[in-house]
Design a protein around this motif. Structure first.
Motif, PDB file in Angstrom:
ATOM      1  N   ARG A 394      37.042  49.278  30.947  1.00 44.69           N
ATOM      2  CA  ARG A 394      37.810  48.280  32.016  1.00 44.69           C
ATOM      3  C   ARG A 394      38.410  47.001  31.123  1.00 44.69           C
ATOM      4  N   ILE A 395      39.279  46.583  31.632  1.00 42.04           N
ATOM      5  CA  ILE A 395      39.747  45.218  31.698  1.00 42.04           C
ATOM      6  C   ILE A 395      39.533  44.569  32.473  1.00 42.04           C
ATOM      7  N   CYS A 396      38.475  43.612  32.338  1.00 44.89           N
ATOM      8  CA  CYS A 396      37.637  42.949  33.610  1.00 44.89           C
ATOM      9  C   CYS A 396      38.599  41.340  33.479  1.00 44.89           C
ATOM     10  N   ALA A 397      37.848  40.249  34.659  1.00 44.28           N
ATOM     11  CA  ALA A 397      38.477  38.855  34.384  1.00 44.28           C
ATOM     12  C   ALA A 397      37.460  37.992  34.662  1.00 44.28           C
ATOM     13  N   ALA A 421      49.743  42.715  33.852  1.00 39.49           N
ATOM     14  CA  ALA A 421      49.786  42.852  35.372  1.00 39.49           C
ATOM     15  C   ALA A 421      49.110  44.687  35.028  1.00 39.49           C
ATOM     16  N   ILE A 422      49.041  45.352  34.790  1.00 39.43           N
ATOM     17  CA  ILE A 422      48.276  46.706  34.966  1.00 39.43           C
ATOM     18  C   ILE A 422      47.087  47.080  34.233  1.00 39.43           C
ATOM     19  N   LEU A 424      44.360  45.597  34.073  1.00 41.54           N
ATOM     20  CA  LEU A 424      43.258  44.645  34.639  1.00 41.54           C
ATOM     21  C   LEU A 424      43.235  46.338  36.046  1.00 41.54           C
ATOM     22  N   GLY A 425      43.966  47.058  36.235  1.00 41.37           N
ATOM     23  CA  GLY A 425      43.969  47.942  36.836  1.00 41.37           C
ATOM     24  C   GLY A 425      44.074  49.820  36.622  1.00 41.37           C
ATOM     25  N   ALA A 426      43.651  49.295  35.549  1.00 36.94           N
ATOM     26  CA  ALA A 426      43.674  50.516  34.496  1.00 36.94           C
ATOM     27  C   ALA A 426      42.618  51.086  34.255  1.00 36.94           C
TER      28      ALA A 426
ATOM     29  N   GLU B  62      33.173  41.826  37.228  1.00 30.20           N
ATOM     30  CA  GLU B  62      33.672  42.911  37.605  1.00 30.20           C
ATOM     31  C   GLU B  62      34.756  43.302  38.026  1.00 30.20           C
ATOM     32  N   PRO B  63      34.847  44.864  37.435  1.00 34.94           N
ATOM     33  CA  PRO B  63      36.687  44.960  37.635  1.00 34.94           C
ATOM     34  C   PRO B  63      37.342  45.305  38.914  1.00 34.94           C
ATOM     35  N   PRO B  65      39.394  46.678  41.547  1.00 33.20           N
ATOM     36  CA  PRO B  65      40.139  48.403  41.818  1.00 33.20           C
ATOM     37  C   PRO B  65      41.075  48.756  40.939  1.00 33.20           C
ATOM     38  N   LEU B  66      40.741  49.822  40.633  1.00 34.04           N
ATOM     39  CA  LEU B  66      42.191  50.717  39.545  1.00 34.04           C
ATOM     40  C   LEU B  66      43.299  50.941  40.751  1.00 34.04           C
ATOM     41  N   LEU B  67      44.602  50.560  40.446  1.00 34.18           N
ATOM     42  CA  LEU B  67      45.971  50.225  40.845  1.00 34.18           C
ATOM     43  C   LEU B  67      46.072  51.907  41.432  1.00 34.18           C
ATOM     44  N   LEU B 116      55.922  46.244  38.269  1.00 35.80           N
ATOM     45  CA  LEU B 116      55.384  45.806  39.153  1.00 35.80           C
ATOM     46  C   LEU B 116      55.424  44.835  40.290  1.00 35.80           C
ATOM     47  N   TRP B 134      47.712  45.059  45.966  1.00 37.94           N
ATOM     48  CA  TRP B 134      47.277  45.751  44.921  1.00 37.94           C
ATOM     49  C   TRP B 134      46.738  44.184  43.846  1.00 37.94           C
TER      50      TRP B 134
END
Lengths: 458, 484
Positions: A394-397, A421-422, A424-426, B62-63, B65-67, B116, B134
């Motif tokens: 995962r890509i984290c920040a 942006a995606i 971080l959510g993929a 920490e990651p 939440p997933l989109l 987005l 999100w």
């Protein structure tokens, strides 16, 4: 005006352009030739690593090419039209690609060249056909030429060696006078030593030193001291390795200059690999010397030791913005010829088939990317950029916003930003990036949202 | 390793200060570097740092939440380059909202790497509420904003209720309430009445807008309770809703004043119809006052002051100056009853009033009404199709080609194409206008109409590869029926 031999002869700028075009008539140089209505287009493998994209309108004979030539139409456009006139059936009916559509949208109708006037010069396609050259047999002249070339090579070798020693002294001076002072004046200091390296015939080394300030400034202020140590350290390794093995092709390339495409293709030591390749992405960099470097990164989809390749071209910034020859994610079978090196990376395309819809998955990779990077660093310790394939993660920040790639096992790699942006959510199923010693610049990733490309231009 | 790390730190410090690092390097390095100390030491130090040590973050990570996936399928891969090109084109940003709405109307969502919504994007189609949530979570995480922090993943909750309201994020709440209002107005009212007071003003406003759908007498008590709301805008909307219901606490003197500035006229000899006449006044100060009064007075109150009823007042299209007609119609849109509003709409169309006056009525129209009206509005709109786009709202891509062919927009398009076919067509404003004109048309046409128009334009000389046809091509290709 319709496309005929006469029309091509009329609009060619001069006979030299026709002669140059004649050298491009081999179908093998055109892995892509297609048509739609009155439009034709193709990709021509020229002297660069990346092919040139060429398009033409057969109705008003307008044309467009991504090569840096200032002639209009250039030899590639002439060759494309010439091939079409000779055998239009070799052009496959196809959907118009986006880059051709962009050209059509921007061009002015009626802007095609009128008949070009060349005073007193007859332009003829027939005369442009290459003739068999008479080889003059003069052993004495040949011997003199070889002797002169040998002397030049020895003089160059001595000059380059002296240049590397000069550079070592300069490195020591920067350290002894303090790195903060070096960083504050890096632009000027690097420019001066680069100029001395150019005089010493160490052109590649000069370019590398000249670009060092840009690389350092791209780092965060708190990272620049360590960045300077890394850069100066790599230079010191390179110069020492070169003096130990001045005839090593990879070291000569890093210090003096690269072989031409023709020399490379003729080199029996150059590794060749025919495989299925995926275009990962492109990085375009404008250099201080007025050249633009265009790097297209490829990944071998067949498991094996040679995972990556980079096609590298340089062209003057004054030639304007060039569109890439490939689309990120595109896959094609090709035979690549690599510049000989301990860990070959730079390559040219010797032969390429049309792009295909192959759905081969990305190769598997070890869980720890640092192991791969460590091996690359040991093999070629002076290399500035190293490609690496990351496993699932995962890509984290951080709270500060700094981005990291994190594997399922917890391995962490800092990632260059900005990121879409995606990212971080993929869920990252695999990713490829270029490691510069401080951060990873992502090129592409396979995710739960499909393939993601990252704008890796600088 | 620790010793090496310490030695590297000392060497670094030496080079920071300026000087040799030879006295600070590991003992094992001294002999090999003899003769080329500094250059060799920096080579060893740089290499050691790169292969022996790893970067670590300054704080735990920490990651996110997933989109989340959306209810609609993603735009097919073969259409994504077309979408990106439209968005990246010169006029792209100006049509972004419409483009997203068109794609949603056709039953698709945009790929998240292509677009987005922003955290504040309340204008995005409802389908994107999970992505807005999100994005808001991302934005909150960056700003340490704790508001709405309780909102979590409401995937486990199928229906919004008063009890689980706080467990829903704002964007999802808004969408759920809007849908609930259509199906069960009383249930939506109960939630809004229970929770509105705890929301900030901007969100109370959004909640009130939801109540405008299927507004009825049952909403009156709650609306009257908003008379003391601390937000001017909330009070204004509440009053407007009450006026639609025939309940008003307006100042009768203002109504009287306004009634004195207008007239009730008759249209027609036989079966004469009543209409409002709003003539020019003596000076601009009076005009300005009249405009102010139209914003303060309700439709029913004005009708009473004129000695008539709302419905009689709109038996015919109003007459008068263009600005004053707009002011009257805005008053009707704000405060007119549903029946009066629709009656006004019908007479405006029947009496061939300029369609631009209908813009103010658009927010009160249902999706079906918008789709039904659109062909006539297109045929009568100006070349810019501004009214058509406004009336269409989110109901894009539904109009057939026929009304367009009879419209001013198509006449102008033909003129632009004639210029385009000229011998030396340069980058003039007209050239740039062609792209804008094609985009506006492409947003309104149905898929069949878009495909037909592409064919016609090709016969007029426009290359099928011309990027200005991208939006028409996308429209024609989006043929999946919208999933209700």
């Amino acid at each position: 005006m319709s496309l005929t031999r006469s029309a091509i002869e009329a609009m060619a700028p001069d006979q030299a352009a026709l002669t140059a075009a004649a050298s491009l008539l081999k179908p093998a140089k055109w892995p892509v030739r297609a048509r739609a209505g009155g439009l034709i287009w193709g990709e021509c493998q020229g002297s660069g690593a990346n092919p040139y994209r060429v398009a033409a309108d057969t109705e008003d004979i307008g044309s467009k090419c991504t090569c840096p030539s200032r002639k209009f139409p250039c030899k590639h456009a002439i060759a494309l039209m010439w091939l079409f006139v000779e055998d239009g059936t070799a052009f496959q009916p196809s959907d118009i690609p986006a880059w051709v559509g962009d050209w059509i949208g921007r061009r002015r109708k009626g802007a095609a060249p009128q008949a070009a006037v060349s005073a007193g010069e007859a332009k003829s396609l027939s005369l442009a056909q290459p003739a068999v050259a008479d080889k003059a047999a003069d052993p004495k002249a040949e011997a003199r030429r070889q002797a002169a070339a040998q002397k030049r090579a020895q003089d160059t070798g001595r000059a380059v060696r002296a240049g590397t020693e000069d550079l070592d002294g300069w490195i020591a001076d920067q350290l002894r006078t303090g790195l903060p002072g070096f960083l504050a004046a890096a632009g000027e200091r690097c420019r001066r030593i680069a100029a001395r390296l150019v005089d010493a015939k160490a052109g590649s080394l000069a370019s590398r030193v000249d670009e060092m300030p840009s690389r350092l400034l791209a780092l965060r202020p708190e990272e620049r001291i360590d960045g300077a140590i890394a850069e100066l350290g790599k230079l010191a390794l390179l110069t020492r390795a070169f003096r130990a093995a001045p005839d090593d092709p990879d070291l000569r390339r890093e210090v003096v200059g690269s072989e031409t495409r023709e020399e490379l293709l003729a080199d029996p030591r150059a590794p060749r690999l025919a495989s299925l390749w995926e275009v990962l992405g492109e990085r375009v960099l404008t250099r201080r010397d007025g050249l633009v470097s265009q790097a297209t990164w490829l990944m071998n989809l067949t498991p094996g030791p040679q995972r990556f390749a980079v096609l590298l071209d340089f062209f003057p910034a004054s030639a304007g913005r060039r569109s890439g020859a490939f689309v990120a994610g595109e896959r094609f079978p090709a035979e690549l010829v690599f510049y000989p090196a301990p860990a070959p990376l730079r390559a040219v395309i010797a032969r390429r088939d049309a792009s295909c819809e192959a759905r081969d998955p990305w190769p598997e990779t070890a869980a720890d990317p640092y192991a791969d990077l460590g091996e690359q660093a040991l093999a070629v310790p002076w290399r500035i950029e190293m490609p690496v394939l990351l496993p699932e993660g995962r890509i984290c920040a951080e709270a500060s916003g700094a981005a990291w790639w994190r594997s399922s096992d917890g391995a962490l790699v800092p990632v260059r930003q900005p990121l879409p942006a995606i990212a971080l959510g993929a869920q990252i199923e695999g990713a490829v990036g270029i490691w510069d010693g401080t951060r990873l610049a992502l090129l592409a990733a396979q995710t739960n949202w499909g393939r993601l490309g990252f704008d890796a231009g600088t | 390793m620790q010793e090496l790390e310490a030695a590297l730190a000392r060497m670094r410090s030496a080079w920071m200060a300026g000087g040799s690092a030879l006295d600070h390097c590991p003992d094992a390095w001294r002999q090999p570097v003899a003769g080329h100390a500094e250059a060799a030491l920096v080579a060893l130090a740089g290499h050691a740092s790169s292969v022996l040590f790893r970067h670590t973050p300054a704080s735990p990570i920490e990651p996110r939440p997933l989109l989340p996936a959306l209810a609609l399928p993603i735009l097919p891969d073969e259409l994504r380059p077309l979408f990106r090109r439209i968005l990246a084109a010169k006029g792209g940003p100006s049509i972004e909202q419409h483009l997203i709405a068109l794609i949603a109307c056709r039953g698709f969502a945009v790929h998240p790497s292509d677009w987005l919504p922003s955290p504040q994007d309340d204008g995005a189609p409802d389908i994107y509420a999970p992505w807005i949530d999100w994005a808001r979570a991302e934005s909150r995480a960056k700003s340490d904003d704790k508001s709405d922090a309780k909102a979590g993943d409401q995937a486990d909750e199928a229906t919004l209720t008063v009890e689980n309201y706080e467990g829903w994020s704002w964007a999802s709440r808004r969408v759920a309430l809007a849908n609930l209002r259509i199906k069960d107005p009383a249930a939506a009212l109960a939630i809004i009445a229970a929770k509105a007071a705890h929301e900030p003003a901007e969100r109370r406003l959004r909640l009130l807008e939801i109540l405008e759908t299927r507004l009825s007498e049952a909403d009156a008590a709650f609306l009257e309770g908003l008379a003391q709301d601390r937000s001017d805008r909330v009070r204004a909307i509440a009053q407007a809703c009450l006026a639609r219901l025939g309940r008003t606490a307006e100042n009768s003197s203002e109504a009287t004043e306004l009634a004195a500035m207008v007239e009730v006229g008759k249209l027609g000899l036989f079966r004469s119809r009543t209409r409002l006449v709003v003539k020019a006044l003596k000076n601009s100060a009076q005009e300005l006052r009249r405009q102010q009064l139209f914003k303060l007075v309700g439709a029913a109150t004005l009708a009473r002051a004129l000695g008539t009823s709302e419905l009689r007042l709109v038996e015919a299209a109003p007459d008068g100056t263009s600005d004053s007609i707009d002011s009257f119609i805005q008053m009707m849109a704000r405060t007119g009853s549903d029946s009066a509003l629709r009656a006004l709409l019908q007479v405006m169309l029947a009496d061939a009033a300029p369609v631009r006056h209908l813009r103010a009525l658009a927010p009160r129209l249902s999706a079906n009404e918008r789709r039904t009206l659109l062909p006539e509005i297109i045929a009568r709109d100006t070349a810019e199709l501004d009214t058509a786009l406004l009336v269409a709202g989110r109901e894009l891509g539904t109009a057939p080609l026929a009304p367009l062919l009879a419209s001013a927009a198509y006449t102008e398009l033909s003129g632009l194409l004639d210029a385009f076919r000229g011998e030396d067509f340069r980058q003039t404003p007209k050239h740039n206008s062609l792209g804008g004109a094609l985009n506006r048309i492409a947003l309104l046409l149905d898929a069949t109409g878009a495909a037909d128009l592409i064919t016609r334009l090709g016969q007029c000389g426009l290359s099928p590869a011309d990027p200005r046809l991208d939006l028409l091509r996308l429209n024609a290709a989006l043929t999946r029926e919208k999933t209700p």
